[in-house]
Design a protein around this motif. Structure first.
Motif, mmCIF file in Angstrom:
data_model
loop_
_atom_site.group_PDB
_atom_site.id
_atom_site.type_symbol
_atom_site.label_atom_id
_atom_site.label_comp_id
_atom_site.label_asym_id
_atom_site.label_seq_id
_atom_site.Cartn_x
_atom_site.Cartn_y
_atom_site.Cartn_z
ATOM 1 N N ARG A 1 23.015 -31.474 -25.637
ATOM 2 C CA ARG A 1 23.478 -31.214 -24.270
ATOM 3 C C ARG A 1 22.326 -31.207 -23.265
ATOM 4 N N ASN A 2 21.191 -31.740 -23.716
ATOM 5 C CA ASN A 2 20.056 -31.931 -22.811
ATOM 6 C C ASN A 2 19.599 -30.626 -22.162
ATOM 7 N N THR A 3 19.356 -29.611 -22.981
ATOM 8 C CA THR A 3 18.897 -28.322 -22.473
ATOM 9 C C THR A 3 17.929 -27.711 -23.480
ATOM 10 N N ASN A 4 17.409 -26.532 -23.157
ATOM 11 C CA ASN A 4 16.484 -25.848 -24.064
ATOM 12 C C ASN A 4 16.683 -24.343 -23.955
ATOM 13 N N VAL A 5 16.010 -23.594 -24.824
ATOM 14 C CA VAL A 5 16.203 -22.144 -24.897
ATOM 15 C C VAL A 5 15.841 -21.477 -23.568
ATOM 16 N N GLN A 6 14.710 -21.854 -22.989
ATOM 17 C CA GLN A 6 14.264 -21.233 -21.749
ATOM 18 C C GLN A 6 15.295 -21.402 -20.633
ATOM 19 N N THR A 7 15.819 -22.614 -20.495
ATOM 20 C CA THR A 7 16.812 -22.881 -19.460
ATOM 21 C C THR A 7 18.076 -22.067 -19.692
ATOM 22 N N GLU A 8 18.515 -22.004 -20.948
ATOM 23 C CA GLU A 8 19.744 -21.278 -21.275
ATOM 24 C C GLU A 8 19.594 -19.777 -21.017
ATOM 25 N N VAL A 9 18.430 -19.225 -21.358
ATOM 26 C CA VAL A 9 18.192 -17.795 -21.133
ATOM 27 C C VAL A 9 18.216 -17.486 -19.637
ATOM 28 N N MET A 10 17.532 -18.306 -18.865
ATOM 29 C CA MET A 10 17.525 -18.095 -17.407
ATOM 30 C C MET A 10 18.921 -18.255 -16.818
ATOM 31 N N ALA A 11 19.672 -19.217 -17.337
ATOM 32 C CA ALA A 11 21.038 -19.428 -16.858
ATOM 33 C C ALA A 11 21.919 -18.225 -17.178
ATOM 34 N N GLY A 12 21.750 -17.670 -18.377
ATOM 35 C CA GLY A 12 22.536 -16.498 -18.769
ATOM 36 C C GLY A 12 22.239 -15.295 -17.891
ATOM 37 N N ILE A 13 20.976 -15.088 -17.604
ATOM 38 C CA ILE A 13 20.589 -13.962 -16.735
ATOM 39 C C ILE A 13 21.096 -14.199 -15.316
ATOM 40 N N THR A 14 21.050 -15.453 -14.864
ATOM 41 C CA THR A 14 21.545 -15.780 -13.527
ATOM 42 C C THR A 14 23.033 -15.487 -13.407
ATOM 43 N N THR A 15 23.804 -15.906 -14.418
ATOM 44 C CA THR A 15 25.239 -15.609 -14.411
ATOM 45 C C THR A 15 25.476 -14.114 -14.342
ATOM 46 N N PHE A 16 24.739 -13.366 -15.154
ATOM 47 C CA PHE A 16 24.910 -11.916 -15.154
ATOM 48 C C PHE A 16 24.591 -11.324 -13.785
ATOM 49 N N MET A 17 23.503 -11.791 -13.174
ATOM 50 C CA MET A 17 23.104 -11.265 -11.865
ATOM 51 C C MET A 17 24.212 -11.445 -10.825
ATOM 52 N N THR A 18 24.889 -12.602 -10.885
ATOM 53 C CA THR A 18 25.906 -12.889 -9.878
ATOM 54 C C THR A 18 27.213 -12.143 -10.126
ATOM 55 N N MET A 19 27.438 -11.652 -11.347
ATOM 56 C CA MET A 19 28.683 -10.952 -11.639
ATOM 57 C C MET A 19 28.466 -9.493 -12.034
ATOM 58 N N ALA A 20 27.220 -9.013 -11.948
ATOM 59 C CA ALA A 20 26.927 -7.624 -12.325
ATOM 60 C C ALA A 20 27.667 -6.630 -11.440
ATOM 61 N N TYR A 21 28.074 -7.095 -10.250
ATOM 62 C CA TYR A 21 28.797 -6.192 -9.336
ATOM 63 C C TYR A 21 30.059 -5.627 -9.978
ATOM 64 N N ILE A 22 30.643 -6.357 -10.955
ATOM 65 C CA ILE A 22 31.887 -5.901 -11.576
ATOM 66 C C ILE A 22 31.692 -4.559 -12.277
ATOM 67 N N LEU A 23 30.452 -4.265 -12.707
ATOM 68 C CA LEU A 23 30.167 -2.991 -13.372
ATOM 69 C C LEU A 23 30.383 -1.803 -12.441
ATOM 70 N N PHE A 24 30.304 -2.049 -11.135
ATOM 71 C CA PHE A 24 30.455 -0.962 -10.181
ATOM 72 C C PHE A 24 31.762 -1.067 -9.387
ATOM 73 N N VAL A 25 32.206 -2.300 -9.155
ATOM 74 C CA VAL A 25 33.431 -2.492 -8.394
ATOM 75 C C VAL A 25 34.659 -2.137 -9.227
ATOM 76 N N ASN A 26 34.685 -2.555 -10.490
ATOM 77 C CA ASN A 26 35.851 -2.289 -11.330
ATOM 78 C C ASN A 26 36.116 -0.794 -11.516
ATOM 79 N N PRO A 27 35.102 0.031 -11.829
ATOM 80 C CA PRO A 27 35.344 1.474 -11.908
ATOM 81 C C PRO A 27 35.849 2.059 -10.592
ATOM 82 N N SER A 28 35.373 1.504 -9.467
ATOM 83 C CA SER A 28 35.816 2.000 -8.167
ATOM 84 C C SER A 28 37.296 1.706 -7.945
ATOM 85 N N ILE A 29 37.726 0.476 -8.271
ATOM 86 C CA ILE A 29 39.119 0.080 -8.060
ATOM 87 C C ILE A 29 40.045 0.812 -9.021
ATOM 88 N N LEU A 30 39.710 0.798 -10.313
ATOM 89 C CA LEU A 30 40.570 1.458 -11.295
ATOM 90 C C LEU A 30 40.491 2.976 -11.172
#
Length: 455
Positions: free
Chosen positions: A11-40
């Protein structure tokens, strides 16, 4: 081992790219850790219990998606579905939250049955290619709207007349203003948060243009540090970055399945199932398309396994004590950062587990730091628009409505619904009904039924 498990070179990728991509995804959706408890929490649930369920459930299902499907897609309690759960079902209808969790669990079982019988896979295969590309573009605009709102660059101002204000106050803040009472405008550019978001937008754009690896992650981190320097991010006195999670208050296995069955919550279960069906289908199609996993015929290898994991996540979330866990549209941020395999998802899932111990640090990341990444991902997903034949109105109009209804009604499901009704309708009227897969006609009828329920 990682190469064999995730097929990195294929898939034309490497470990470093995948790790950074995973952390990036988490950074953009980490808000759910605080928003979801607030809503529920507003529905009477313990906020710490919801935080535990959100982190553990998101981690488990996201890692499953990475290991068993090899997709760079993260899952977490879905925004919109959690609001429906809290404000409509629990607060609005007066149903105990335990019973509502039972309804979520049952909808997950329905999903499993639809997946095992390959009905869900058939839905994706029967979807016209023009709508698949429209879904990708629509999700891109949807993500952009989220980013613009989080950053403050786009502002929604209310100018309520007294009768509307009285109704909303009586409904404890829940209501719909009239069309002329809402004004979409640009935020005040003098605000520090907006200036920080614009700085991040320019910074990440430059880094991507210069082909810097991990551009989005680097941008988010730098923006957070600049935010601290500007006084936007407040570091508490005696700040301790690590804190042990509190497992004493949890909602594990607190759901009431017999209660959901005895109360006859079929309409609620149908709504959970229907919205989750189209939301997930849209996110999977849009994200896998951007990741290059969709072939020229519009087929997505492994889509059945991805749907099986997603369906499992719905019921697992209910068992842990949270509303519907679903594929997150912010996964596109990791794909935009170069994520192409399940390693991205595994890293993101691991970050959710670590977040249980580092919630103080996660809490420091401001919206102005993550919003620019979402806006830029939206621009990257616009590429799919070139695959839509706008010269053919029977293809163009359904695709157009699919695209615009997602951001402007704040729902992936609504966008897909409009496209699925218009596409077979226009083909039939123009004598080209045979170009439509038979499953699309059934979907169109289901959409009309759903709209009838909403009406």
């Amino acid at each position: 081992m990682l190469e064999k498990l995730f097929k990195l070179s294929e898939r034309n990728t490497n470990v470093q790219t995948e790790v950074m991509a995973g952390i990036t995804t988490f950074m953009t959706m980490a808000y759910i850790l605080f928003v979801n408890p607030s809503i529920l929490g507003s529905a009477g649930m313990d906020k710490n219990a919801v935080l535990l369920a959100t982190a553990i459930g998101s981690a488990a299902v996201t890692i499953m998606m990475g290991l068993f499907v090899n997709y760079p897609i993260a899952l977490a309690p879905g925004m919109g579905l959690n609001a429906f759960y809290a404000f409509t079902v629990v607060i609005g209808m007066g149903i105990p939250w335990q019973v509502a969790l039972g309804a979520v669990f049952i909808s997950g079982i329905v999903f499993l049955l639809l997946t095992v019988t390959k009905i869900r896979q058939l839905l994706v295969e029967g979807m016209p290619n023009s709508l698949k590309h429209a879904i990708t573009v629509g999700i891109g605009l949807f993500i952009t709207i989220i980013g613009l709102k989080l950053s403050g660059i786009m502002n929604i101002r209310l100018s309520l007349i007294p009768p509307t204000l009285e109704k909303i106050v009586a409904a404890k803040g829940n209501g719909s203003p009239l069309s002329f009472e809402t004004i979409i405008e640009m935020g005040k550019l003098a605000d520090k948060e907006i200036l920080l978001a614009i700085f991040g937008l320019v910074l990440i754009s430059i880094l991507i243009a210069r082909k810097v690896k991990g551009a989005m992650l680097i941008g988010i981190i730098i923006n957070t540090l600049v935010g601290i320097a500007m006084g936007i991010v407040k570091v508490p006195t005696g700040f301790v970055p690590v804190a042990m999670p509190d497992f004493t208050n949890n909602a594990f296995f607190a759901l009431d399945i017999p209660g959901a069955i005895s109360m006859g919550l079929m309409t609620i279960i149908f709504t959970f199932t229907f919205v989750e069906l189209f939301d997930t289908m849209g996110t999977l199609v849009g994200t896998t398309s951007k990741a290059g996993l969709m072939d020229k015929e519009g087929k997505i290898p492994g889509i059945g396994k991805a749907m099986l994991v997603d369906a499992t996540g719905v019921s697992l979330g209910a068992l842990l004590g949270t509303s519907t866990i679903t594929a997150f549209v912010e996964s596109a941020a990791g794909v935009g950062a170069g994520g192409r395999t399940g390693l991205t998802a595994v890293v993101c899932g691991g970050m959710f587990l670590l977040a249980l111990f580092f919630t103080p640090i996660v809490g420091l990341i401001p919206d102005a730091a993550t919003a620019p990444a979402l806006i830029i991902v939206g621009s990257l997903m616009m590429e799919s628009v070139k695959h839509i034949d706008f010269a053919d109105f029977t293809e163009a109009m359904p695709a157009f409505m699919t695209i615009v209804m997602m951001p402007f009604t704040y729902s992936i499901a609504n966008g897909i619904s409009f496209g699925l009704v218009l596409f077979p309708l226009l083909k039939l009227i123009t004598g080209r009904g045979r170009e439509v897969h038979w499953i699309v006609y059934i979907l169109a009828v289901l959409v009309v039924v759903r709209l009838g329920f909403l009406a």
